[in-house]
Design a protein around this motif. Structure first.
Motif, PDB file in Angstrom:
ATOM      1  N   ARG A 100       6.923  -6.806 -10.524  1.00 59.20           N
ATOM      2  CA  ARG A 100       7.129  -6.196 -11.835  1.00 59.20           C
ATOM      3  C   ARG A 100       7.940  -7.145 -12.724  1.00 59.20           C
ATOM      4  O   ARG A 100       8.539  -8.113 -12.250  1.00 59.20           O
TER       5      ARG A 100
ATOM      6  N   ALA B  83      11.185   2.917 -13.028  1.00 61.53           N
ATOM      7  CA  ALA B  83      10.110   2.962 -14.027  1.00 61.53           C
ATOM      8  C   ALA B  83      10.383   4.049 -15.059  1.00 61.53           C
ATOM      9  O   ALA B  83      10.064   3.899 -16.245  1.00 61.53           O
TER      10      ALA B  83
ATOM     11  N   ASN C 103       9.294  -2.943 -16.314  1.00 58.53           N
ATOM     12  CA  ASN C 103       7.921  -2.563 -16.638  1.00 58.53           C
ATOM     13  C   ASN C 103       6.950  -3.333 -15.729  1.00 58.53           C
ATOM     14  O   ASN C 103       7.345  -4.261 -15.020  1.00 58.53           O
ATOM     15  N   TYR C 104       5.683  -2.942 -15.778  1.00 64.37           N
ATOM     16  CA  TYR C 104       4.676  -3.530 -14.891  1.00 64.37           C
ATOM     17  C   TYR C 104       3.571  -4.208 -15.702  1.00 64.37           C
ATOM     18  O   TYR C 104       3.199  -3.723 -16.774  1.00 64.37           O
TER      19      TYR C 104
ATOM     20  N   ALA D  59       4.410   1.058 -16.977  1.00 66.24           N
ATOM     21  CA  ALA D  59       5.322   1.827 -16.134  1.00 66.24           C
ATOM     22  C   ALA D  59       4.978   3.306 -15.984  1.00 66.24           C
ATOM     23  O   ALA D  59       5.144   3.861 -14.894  1.00 66.24           O
TER      24      ALA D  59
ATOM     25  N   ALA E 182       4.738   4.843 -12.415  1.00 64.78           N
ATOM     26  CA  ALA E 182       5.830   5.732 -12.008  1.00 64.78           C
ATOM     27  C   ALA E 182       5.283   6.975 -11.308  1.00 64.78           C
ATOM     28  O   ALA E 182       5.834   7.420 -10.286  1.00 64.78           O
TER      29      ALA E 182
END
Length: 408
Positions: free
Chosen positions: A260, A310, A265-266, A284, A288
Motif C-alpha cells: 500500500r 484504511a 491508501n491502496y 481504500a 477496507a
C-alpha cells in the motif's frame, strides 16, 4: 488531489450525552446540529428523507419512462430501483413496495433475455436472483420456481473475466444471495465449487509466485472492489475454501497490505504509483471492506488493523464530491458501518453518522450548485441518489447494514 474531495472539518468524535443533545438544539450550523443529535433522532430524519428519495427515484426511473427500460442493470438501471424498493420493504414492511419491486423485476427479466452478462450487479443472474427472492417473500411459489429455473439456465462464457461487475465473482455473489435469502443449498455447492476452482487456478497462474493470486480485467491487474483483487477475494471468502486456498487468499491480502501507499491508501492497479482514488471501486474503501471481511472470517489481528488503517484514509479523504455508492460519499460511509459491526466502537458509528449527516445536510444543494457530482445516471443506486437513499435506510440498524450487492 484535494479537488476530488471536501476537506473533512467535522469533529473526529462527538459522544452521545445530554450535553451533545443540548448542543443540537442550540448550535447555529445545521450540520453541527445533526452531528449532535442522538443517533435514533438522526435516523428518523434519514428514514424520512430516504423514503421521499425512494419515491423520487421510482418516479424518475420507472413512472416517467412509461415503464420502458433502456437499462435493466442494478448498477445504473431499473433493477437498482427494484433493489431499493426491496430494501424499503425490509425497513417498513410496506407490501406496495414489494409488489412494485416484483413488477420492475418482471420488466428487467424481459429486457435481459439474451444478454451475455451474467453477474448480479450488471447481468442476468441479478435479475433472476432478486426475482426469486422477492417471489419467495410474496409467497408466490410458481414465480420463485420460474426465476430459479431461469437462473440455473445461465451459462458462463469461457472468456468471462473473474471480477465482480462483469465476471465470475459477480455470478458467485448471486448464488450466495439466493442461498442466504431462500435457503442453503438453493444453489448447489458443487455448482459453485466448479467456478471457485477455476478462479483459484487462474489467479495462481497469473500470480506467478510473486503474489499468490492475481487477476486481469481489460489488460490491467486491478486491486479494487469492482474490477480487481479485493472484490474477487471478498466473494471467495464466502465460499467453502480448502486450507491451501484460504492460505492463498490470506497471503494475497498481506501482499496488498505490504504494498500500500505510505498514506495508507491502496493502488488502483498493480504497479500504479498514483495515490489518488479513495472509492469503493478503486482504493481504500473497497479494500477496507474486504480486510474487515478477512478479519471476521480468519480472525487475524493484522487484517483488522489494516482495515482500521484504511478507515482512517476514508475519514480524511473520503468525503468525495460525488454522492453515489460506487465512487461517492454514500459508498464510503459503509466502511464505518462495517468497522462498527466488527469492533463495536462508538467512534465508527459516529463517523458513519457524520458522513450521512453531511449528505443529508448538503448533498442535494451541492449537486444543484454544481459543486458535487450527482452521477451520470443521477437516480441510480450505484451512481446517484438511489444509493444515498439505500444508505439512509441502512443507517436505521447499523448492526444489519450491508454494502449493497457486495456484503452479504
Amino acid at each position: 488531489m484535494a479537488d476530488r474531495f471536501f476537506a473533512n472539518e467535522m469533529p473526529d468524535f462527538v459522544p452521545e450525552n445530554s450535553q451533545s443533545a443540548a448542543t443540537a438544539e442550540g448550535a447555529g450550523d445545521s450540520l453541527t446540529r445533526l452531528l449532535h443529535l442522538p443517533y435514533r433522532s438522526l435516523c428518523e430524519r434519514l428514514k424520512h428523507s430516504a423514503l421521499n428519495l425512494k419515491d423520487t427515484v421510482v418516479n424518475e426511473t420507472w413512472g416517467r419512462r412509461g415503464k420502458r427500460l433502456q437499462d435493466y442493470t442494478l448498477y445504473t438501471g431499473a433493477l437498482g430501483t427494484a433493489y431499493l424498493l426491496f430494501k424499503a420493504y425490509q425497513l417498513t414492511k410496506n407490501k406496495n413496495d414489494l409488489a412494485l419491486c416484483s413488477e420492475i423485476v418482471n420488466a428487467c427479466d424481459s429486457a435481459s433475455r439474451g444478454t451475455r452478462h451474467v453477474t448480479f450487479i450488471c447481468g442476468r443472474s441479478g435479475v433472476c436472483a432478486l426475482g426469486a427472492v422477492v417471489a419467495n417473500k410474496i409467497g408466490d411459489t410458481r414465480l420463485q420456481d420460474y426465476y430459479l429455473a431461469e437462473f440455473k439456465e445461465i451459462r458462463l462464457p469461457s472468456d468471462l473475466p473473474y471480477e465482480l461487475l462483469y465476471g465470475r465473482a459477480g455470478f458467485l455473489w448471486s448464488c450466495s444471495f439466493l442461498n442466504k435469502h431462500i435457503g442453503k443449498g438453493t444453489i448447489a455447492s458443487s455448482d459453485m465449487r466448479a467456478v471457485v476452482t477455476d478462479m483459484i487456478e487462474a489467479g495462481r497462474r497469473l500470480g506467478k509466485g510473486r503474489c499468490p493470486l492475481m487477476y486481469e480485467w481489460n489488460g490491467k491487474k486491478y486491486w479494487g472492489a469492482a474490477h480487481g483483487l479485493s472484490g474477487i477475494l471478498h466473494i471467495l471468502m464466502d465460499m467453502d475454501l480448502t486450507p491451501n486456498e484460504q492460505k492463498d487468499v490470506k497471503n494475497t491480502l498481506r501482499y496488498m497490505i505490504m504494498n500500500r501507499f505510505p498514506s495508507g491508501n491502496y493502488p488502483s492497479s498493480e504497479g500504479s504509483e498514483t495515490d489518488r482514488l479513495v472509492h469503493w471501486c478503486h482504493g481504500a474503501p473497497g479494500i477496507a471492506l474486504t480486510l474487515a471481511k478477512a478479519a471476521q472470517v480468519f480472525g487475524d489481528k493484522d487484517f483488522l488493523q489494516a482495515a482500521m488503517d484504511a478507515g482512517e484514509v476514508v475519514w480524511n479523504r473520503g468525503l468525495l464530491k460525488r454522492v453515489g455508492i460506487c465512487h461517492g460519499v454514500s459508498g464510503n460511509t459503509y466502511v464505518f458501518l462495517t468497522l462498527y459491526r466488527l469492533t463495536g466502537k462508538a467512534e465508527y458509528l459516529y463517523r458513519a453518522k457524520a458522513f450521512a449527516s453531511f449528505l443529508l445536510d448538503r448533498a442535494q444543494r451541492l449537486v444543484s450548485e454544481g459543486t458535487m457530482h450527482g452521477g451520470d445516471r443521477p437516480y441510480s443506486v450505484f451512481e446517484g441518489l438511489g444509493g444515498m437513499a439505500y444508505l439512509f435506510m441502512d443507517m436505521d440498524d447499523p448492526t444489519e447494514s450491508r454494502f449493497p450487492a457486495y456484503e452479504l
